[in-house]
Write a protein that holds these residues in place. Structure first.
Motif, PDB file in Angstrom:
ATOM      1  N   GLU A 289      60.718  30.732 134.690  1.00 27.98           N
ATOM      2  CA  GLU A 289      61.387  30.041 135.774  1.00 27.98           C
ATOM      3  C   GLU A 289      60.805  28.652 136.017  1.00 27.98           C
ATOM      4  OE1 GLU A 289      61.161  32.493 139.213  1.00 27.98           O
ATOM      5  OE2 GLU A 289      62.372  34.122 138.355  1.00 27.98           O
ATOM      6  N   ASN A 290      59.551  28.463 135.654  1.00 27.80           N
ATOM      7  CA  ASN A 290      58.849  27.209 135.965  1.00 27.80           C
ATOM      8  C   ASN A 290      58.381  26.467 134.719  1.00 27.80           C
ATOM      9  OD1 ASN A 290      58.601  27.682 139.025  1.00 27.80           O
ATOM     10  ND2 ASN A 290      57.700  29.545 138.166  1.00 27.80           N
ATOM     11  N   ILE A 291      58.782  26.959 133.568  1.00 26.77           N
ATOM     12  CA  ILE A 291      58.342  26.385 132.290  1.00 26.77           C
ATOM     13  C   ILE A 291      59.559  26.083 131.438  1.00 26.77           C
ATOM     14  CG2 ILE A 291      57.047  26.824 130.158  1.00 26.77           C
ATOM     15  CD1 ILE A 291      55.215  28.652 131.735  1.00 26.77           C
ATOM     16  N   ASN A 292      59.534  24.943 130.782  1.00 24.68           N
ATOM     17  CA  ASN A 292      60.601  24.574 129.847  1.00 24.68           C
ATOM     18  C   ASN A 292      60.274  25.136 128.467  1.00 24.68           C
ATOM     19  OD1 ASN A 292      62.816  23.144 128.636  1.00 24.68           O
ATOM     20  ND2 ASN A 292      61.314  21.631 127.914  1.00 24.68           N
ATOM     21  N   LEU A 293      61.133  26.003 127.964  1.00 26.67           N
ATOM     22  CA  LEU A 293      60.962  26.595 126.641  1.00 26.67           C
ATOM     23  C   LEU A 293      61.553  25.659 125.590  1.00 26.67           C
ATOM     24  CD1 LEU A 293      60.197  28.996 124.786  1.00 26.67           C
ATOM     25  CD2 LEU A 293      62.478  29.951 125.284  1.00 26.67           C
ATOM     26  N   ILE A 294      60.703  25.182 124.691  1.00 24.94           N
ATOM     27  CA  ILE A 294      61.155  24.299 123.607  1.00 24.94           C
ATOM     28  C   ILE A 294      61.415  25.161 122.379  1.00 24.94           C
ATOM     29  CG2 ILE A 294      60.572  22.341 122.133  1.00 24.94           C
ATOM     30  CD1 ILE A 294      58.796  21.295 124.361  1.00 24.94           C
ATOM     31  N   ASP A 295      62.676  25.276 121.999  1.00 25.76           N
ATOM     32  CA  ASP A 295      63.076  26.145 120.895  1.00 25.76           C
ATOM     33  C   ASP A 295      62.929  25.384 119.572  1.00 25.76           C
ATOM     34  OD1 ASP A 295      64.258  27.882 119.104  1.00 25.76           O
ATOM     35  OD2 ASP A 295      65.916  28.403 120.441  1.00 25.76           O
ATOM     36  N   VAL A 296      62.003  25.830 118.740  1.00 27.96           N
ATOM     37  CA  VAL A 296      61.730  25.128 117.476  1.00 27.96           C
ATOM     38  C   VAL A 296      62.232  25.912 116.263  1.00 27.96           C
ATOM     39  CG1 VAL A 296      59.717  23.934 118.423  1.00 27.96           C
ATOM     40  CG2 VAL A 296      59.414  26.167 117.324  1.00 27.96           C
ATOM     41  N   ARG A 297      62.972  26.975 116.478  1.00 27.53           N
ATOM     42  CA  ARG A 297      63.381  27.831 115.357  1.00 27.53           C
ATOM     43  C   ARG A 297      64.249  27.087 114.352  1.00 27.53           C
ATOM     44  NH1 ARG A 297      65.923  32.708 118.682  1.00 27.53           N
ATOM     45  NH2 ARG A 297      66.414  30.925 120.045  1.00 27.53           N
ATOM     46  N   ASP A 298      65.303  26.456 114.817  1.00 24.19           N
ATOM     47  CA  ASP A 298      66.210  25.774 113.895  1.00 24.19           C
ATOM     48  C   ASP A 298      65.517  24.600 113.206  1.00 24.19           C
ATOM     49  OD1 ASP A 298      68.206  27.551 114.505  1.00 24.19           O
ATOM     50  OD2 ASP A 298      69.227  26.217 115.933  1.00 24.19           O
ATOM     51  N   THR A 299      64.678  23.896 113.948  1.00 27.74           N
ATOM     52  CA  THR A 299      63.952  22.761 113.369  1.00 27.74           C
ATOM     53  C   THR A 299      63.102  23.196 112.189  1.00 27.74           C
ATOM     54  OG1 THR A 299      63.893  21.552 115.467  1.00 27.74           O
ATOM     55  CG2 THR A 299      62.202  21.004 113.838  1.00 27.74           C
ATOM     56  N   LEU A 300      62.383  24.292 112.368  1.00 25.82           N
ATOM     57  CA  LEU A 300      61.501  24.760 111.299  1.00 25.82           C
ATOM     58  C   LEU A 300      62.296  25.371 110.151  1.00 25.82           C
ATOM     59  CD1 LEU A 300      58.577  26.299 113.396  1.00 25.82           C
ATOM     60  CD2 LEU A 300      58.614  24.122 112.171  1.00 25.82           C
ATOM     61  N   LYS A 301      63.359  26.085 110.466  1.00 25.80           N
ATOM     62  CA  LYS A 301      64.174  26.667 109.391  1.00 25.80           C
ATOM     63  C   LYS A 301      64.823  25.580 108.541  1.00 25.80           C
ATOM     64  CE  LYS A 301      65.302  31.342 110.851  1.00 25.80           C
ATOM     65  NZ  LYS A 301      66.369  32.332 111.060  1.00 25.80           N
ATOM     66  N   GLU A 302      65.269  24.521 109.191  1.00 30.86           N
ATOM     67  CA  GLU A 302      65.808  23.387 108.433  1.00 30.86           C
ATOM     68  C   GLU A 302      64.705  22.749 107.591  1.00 30.86           C
ATOM     69  OE1 GLU A 302      67.905  19.011 109.186  1.00 30.86           O
ATOM     70  OE2 GLU A 302      67.531  20.373 110.868  1.00 30.86           O
ATOM     71  N   GLY A 303      63.504  22.678 108.148  1.00 30.78           N
ATOM     72  CA  GLY A 303      62.380  22.116 107.412  1.00 30.78           C
ATOM     73  C   GLY A 303      62.032  22.898 106.169  1.00 30.78           C
ATOM     74  N   VAL A 304      62.232  24.210 106.194  1.00 33.57           N
ATOM     75  CA  VAL A 304      61.958  25.055 105.024  1.00 33.57           C
ATOM     76  C   VAL A 304      62.788  24.599 103.831  1.00 33.57           C
ATOM     77  CG1 VAL A 304      62.225  27.397 104.102  1.00 33.57           C
ATOM     78  CG2 VAL A 304      61.183  27.050 106.354  1.00 33.57           C
ATOM     79  N   ARG A 305      63.973  24.081 104.088  1.00 32.96           N
ATOM     80  CA  ARG A 305      64.849  23.627 102.996  1.00 32.96           C
ATOM     81  C   ARG A 305      64.419  22.264 102.442  1.00 32.96           C
ATOM     82  NH1 ARG A 305      68.649  26.125 106.594  1.00 32.96           N
ATOM     83  NH2 ARG A 305      69.105  24.140 107.644  1.00 32.96           N
ATOM     84  N   ASN A 306      63.524  21.587 103.155  1.00 32.44           N
ATOM     85  CA  ASN A 306      63.148  20.230 102.752  1.00 32.44           C
ATOM     86  C   ASN A 306      61.678  20.086 102.373  1.00 32.44           C
ATOM     87  OD1 ASN A 306      65.779  19.231 103.386  1.00 32.44           O
ATOM     88  ND2 ASN A 306      65.223  19.243 105.551  1.00 32.44           N
ATOM     89  N   GLY A 307      60.925  21.140 102.475  1.00 40.67           N
ATOM     90  CA  GLY A 307      59.496  21.049 102.177  1.00 40.67           C
ATOM     91  C   GLY A 307      58.792  22.360 102.470  1.00 40.67           C
ATOM     92  N   GLN A 308      57.469  22.352 102.366  1.00 31.57           N
ATOM     93  CA  GLN A 308      56.684  23.563 102.624  1.00 31.57           C
ATOM     94  C   GLN A 308      56.245  23.573 104.079  1.00 31.57           C
ATOM     95  OE1 GLN A 308      53.265  24.223 100.100  1.00 31.57           O
ATOM     96  NE2 GLN A 308      52.646  26.061 101.211  1.00 31.57           N
ATOM     97  N   VAL A 309      56.861  24.422 104.865  1.00 25.39           N
ATOM     98  CA  VAL A 309      56.581  24.523 106.300  1.00 25.39           C
ATOM     99  C   VAL A 309      55.447  25.498 106.577  1.00 25.39           C
ATOM    100  CG1 VAL A 309      57.549  25.384 108.476  1.00 25.39           C
ATOM    101  CG2 VAL A 309      58.858  23.797 107.062  1.00 25.39           C
ATOM    102  N   CYS A 310      55.362  26.566 105.773  1.00 26.77           N
ATOM    103  CA  CYS A 310      54.349  27.603 105.972  1.00 26.77           C
ATOM    104  C   CYS A 310      53.402  27.633 104.770  1.00 26.77           C
ATOM    105  CB  CYS A 310      54.997  28.978 106.110  1.00 26.77           C
ATOM    106  SG  CYS A 310      56.214  29.093 107.445  1.00 26.77           S
ATOM    107  N   TYR A 311      52.132  27.874 105.036  1.00 33.59           N
ATOM    108  CA  TYR A 311      51.194  28.062 103.936  1.00 33.59           C
ATOM    109  C   TYR A 311      51.527  29.347 103.177  1.00 33.59           C
ATOM    110  CZ  TYR A 311      48.129  24.397 105.792  1.00 33.59           C
ATOM    111  OH  TYR A 311      47.604  23.206 106.222  1.00 33.59           O
ATOM    112  N   ARG A 312      51.166  29.371 101.921  1.00 37.25           N
ATOM    113  CA  ARG A 312      51.377  30.569 101.112  1.00 37.25           C
ATOM    114  C   ARG A 312      50.252  31.585 101.301  1.00 37.25           C
ATOM    115  NH1 ARG A 312      53.334  26.351  97.850  1.00 37.25           N
ATOM    116  NH2 ARG A 312      55.512  26.654  97.191  1.00 37.25           N
TER     117      ARG A 312
END
Length: 373
Positions: free
Chosen positions: A168-191
């Motif tokens: 109620e008092n915190i702004n939730l910043i949704d980063v799911r789509d940003t990171l999923k799109e990033g997976v298609r353009n580079g290495q987002v997660c370590y192996r």
């Protein structure tokens, strides 16, 4: 001769046990496992009380498992045997395509997750300053295409929905789509590790800036240094010792900072966001802000922003090297180690804004948010 052959396996087994037992007690004991990145148990002390309450037997079993000669070899054999016999999806760490080692889904603990977000929200309300939450999705959620067949279900989407209902008092910043799109353009997660790469953290930083309507650096604003030979936490816990090493990248925008590390009364200062001595280690992730500390302060007097408090877990280490670009001071507080009044800390240091940054898995297991109250 036939009788001899019938007892030979038993004789070999007994001799093997005898030799292993002798080696267990005669060889020097190791204090730390470089592969597993953890301290190893030492020989427990014998006492009547320990024997009577059973703790000696438990400690002796732990000691034997930790100090058995050739432990790394046997751990590796067990891991690859499970893989060869079709039990990959039943393990705590999956052996995945493209050499990814990924933690299996964390068991959903609704009570812990709800308590954490409730504590966050109540503290933000009492603080009376703007507050955000970034929940870093799990590697398994982001890298679904490389997971083995019959893997467990990751709860990230459900947790985001739950967070949106609770806060109620915190702004939730949704980063799911940003990171999923990033997976298609580079290495987002370590192996070989559960954290995001520097590129993944750049995407988090960009999403954070966009959420506040602020400008952000382009990728070419950074001088990137690649450091090979990184073996992270999932590699250490897996036993898949033949998995190729990862690469750590240091993204340096050239800002001049002062970093202060605080643990209790002990303080250490540095003029760099990167602690290069850790590049000599197998686990190179502490190159970012020297790893876990109760309080880290990053001072950048040339920045336009004021003071930002980041209540966080280890996912914030690399992320904050980008975040420091826009704030005169970034304070990172780790509730696993910080036991003072955070309210008093915020008043003393004149904090303008607050950010909670946690991996989704930790929000289902870590109960240290209780210290906020």
């Amino acid at each position: 001769m036939k009788k001899l052959y019938s007892v030979l396996p038993a004789v070999v087994f007994v001799v093997f046990l005898a030799v292993m037992t002798l080696l267990l007690f005669l060889l020097p004991h190791k204090d730390y496992s470089e592969n597993e990145k953890r301290n190893l148990a030492d020989l427990p002390e014998v006492s009547v009380q320990a024997i009577m309450d059973g703790s000696f037997q438990e400690d002796l079993e732990t000691f034997t498992a930790d100090q058995v000669p050739g432990r790394d070899f046997f751990v590796g054999v067990n891991a690859y045997w499970n893989l060869a016999t079709g039990r990959n999806a039943a393990q705590d760490i999956y052996k995945c395509k493209d050499d990814y080692l990924i933690n299996a889904p964390e068991t959903y603990n609704e009570q812990v997750f709800t308590d954490n977000l409730t504590h966050f929200d109540q503290f933000a309300a009492a603080a009376g300053i703007p507050a955000d939450l970034i929940m870093v999705p799990s590697t398994g959620y982001l890298m679904e295409d490389v997971l083995p067949a019959f893997h467990g279900e990751y709860h990230d989407d459900m947790l985001y929905d739950k967070a949106a209902e609770l806060l109620e008092n915190i702004n939730l910043i949704d980063v799911r789509d940003t990171l999923k799109e990033g997976v298609r353009n580079g290495q987002v997660c370590y192996r070989t590790d559960h954290h995001l790469t520097s590129y993944g953290n750049y995407l988090l930083y960009r999403a954070f800036q966009i959420a506040h309507g602020k400008a952000y650096n382009s990728r070419d604003a950074y001088e990137v240094t690649a450091c090979d030979g990184f073996y992270g936490t999932t590699w250490s816990g897996s036993g898949y010792w033949f998995t190729p090493a990862d690469t750590v990248e240091l993204w340096d925008s050239g800002i001049q900072v002062q970093v202060t590390l605080r643990d209790g009364q002990e303080r250490t200062q540095s003029d760099s966001l990167f602690f290069l001595d850790h590049l000599e280690d197998m686990d190179k992730y502490p190159v970012f802000l020297d790893g876990n500390h109760s309080v880290v302060a990053i001072s950048n007097p040339q920045a336009e922003g004021g003071a930002l408090l980041v209540v966080r877990d280890s996912y914030a280490h690399c992320f904050s090297t980008f975040l420091a670009e826009g704030y005169q001071t970034v304070y990172l507080v780790d509730l696993r180690y910080y036991r003072e009044s955070l309210s008093e800390f915020m008043q003393t240091h004149h904090v303008d804004r607050m950010l909670y940054l946690y991996g989704v898995d930790n929000l289902m297991t870590d109960t240290n948010s209780v210290w906020l109250s």
